[in-house]
Design a protein around this motif. Sequence first.
Motif, mmCIF file in Angstrom:
data_model
loop_
_atom_site.group_PDB
_atom_site.id
_atom_site.type_symbol
_atom_site.label_atom_id
_atom_site.label_comp_id
_atom_site.label_asym_id
_atom_site.label_seq_id
_atom_site.Cartn_x
_atom_site.Cartn_y
_atom_site.Cartn_z
ATOM 1 N N HIS A 1 0.838 -1.197 0.000
ATOM 2 C CA HIS A 1 0.000 0.000 0.000
ATOM 3 C C HIS A 1 0.875 1.250 0.000
ATOM 4 N N PHE A 2 0.507 2.209 -0.836
ATOM 5 C CA PHE A 2 1.173 3.506 -0.894
ATOM 6 C C PHE A 2 0.087 4.576 -0.831
ATOM 7 N N ALA A 3 0.257 5.603 -0.004
ATOM 8 C CA ALA A 3 -0.760 6.642 0.115
ATOM 9 C C ALA A 3 -0.115 8.007 0.293
ATOM 10 N N PHE A 4 -0.727 9.024 -0.332
ATOM 11 C CA PHE A 4 -0.277 10.411 -0.205
ATOM 12 C C PHE A 4 -1.482 11.294 0.110
ATOM 13 N N THR A 5 -1.345 12.172 1.092
ATOM 14 C CA THR A 5 -2.436 13.063 1.479
ATOM 15 C C THR A 5 -2.398 14.361 0.677
#
Length: 244
Positions: free
Chosen positions: A14-18
């Motif tokens: 999983h990769f996430a950016f806000t």
Amino acid sequence: MTVQHDAIHGSGAHFAFTDRWGGVSAAPYEELNLGGAVGDEPEAVRANRTIAAKSLDLDPAGVVWMNQVHGNDVAEVDGPWTTMDPPAVDGLVTARRGLALAVLTADCTPVLLADPVAGVVGAAHAGRPGMIAGIVPATVAAMTSLGAEPERIVARTGPAVCGRCYEVPEQMRADVAAVEPAAWSETSWGTPAVDVTAGVHAQLEALGVRARQASPVCTLESEDHYSYRRDRTTGRLAGYVWLD
């Protein structure tokens, strides 16, 4: 809040950016400031980190943060810090599945790395000084020491100031390009510039990391993201990486 969450099907990575919206911070940090050292109210930062983590189905208390200093030191972790002050590092790696690593940025390039086969992830804070100092190669090396292999690593870089906007003095561009030629750039108005993200991807390519994607978002151009170069006093975005 719009969180770019990229889960690679079948791998558990999983990769996430806000972005900057959906939090509780007041101006000039509005709204989802996740940085604890920019002058915002600590209670607001804690609330924002809880909001962001829960939106990703993560335990807010289980996210590992860094005290980022634009260096090339990397810490291996197997759980959250036991002290209130994280160590001064710009890279994190772990072989513990389910443990999320976080990196804060507001123009610098956030680098998220995962080898799902080895069960190893890494996160790096690559600003211009850190990219030159080799924080990305150092993070990949720390991952390989835990069993990762570069050809299996999947890399994502998040929103950052682009090479068309990151204006620098001519000598600075020359100094950066002497270390990483791919970072040489020119602004859209024809002055010397540096493209940190391009430099990071060139370093990853040289290391054998082929599975890569870069965010198309320029933080300086986007009103949905924090930019230190644009606003000076502002909040921080976060990138998160973890394995199921």
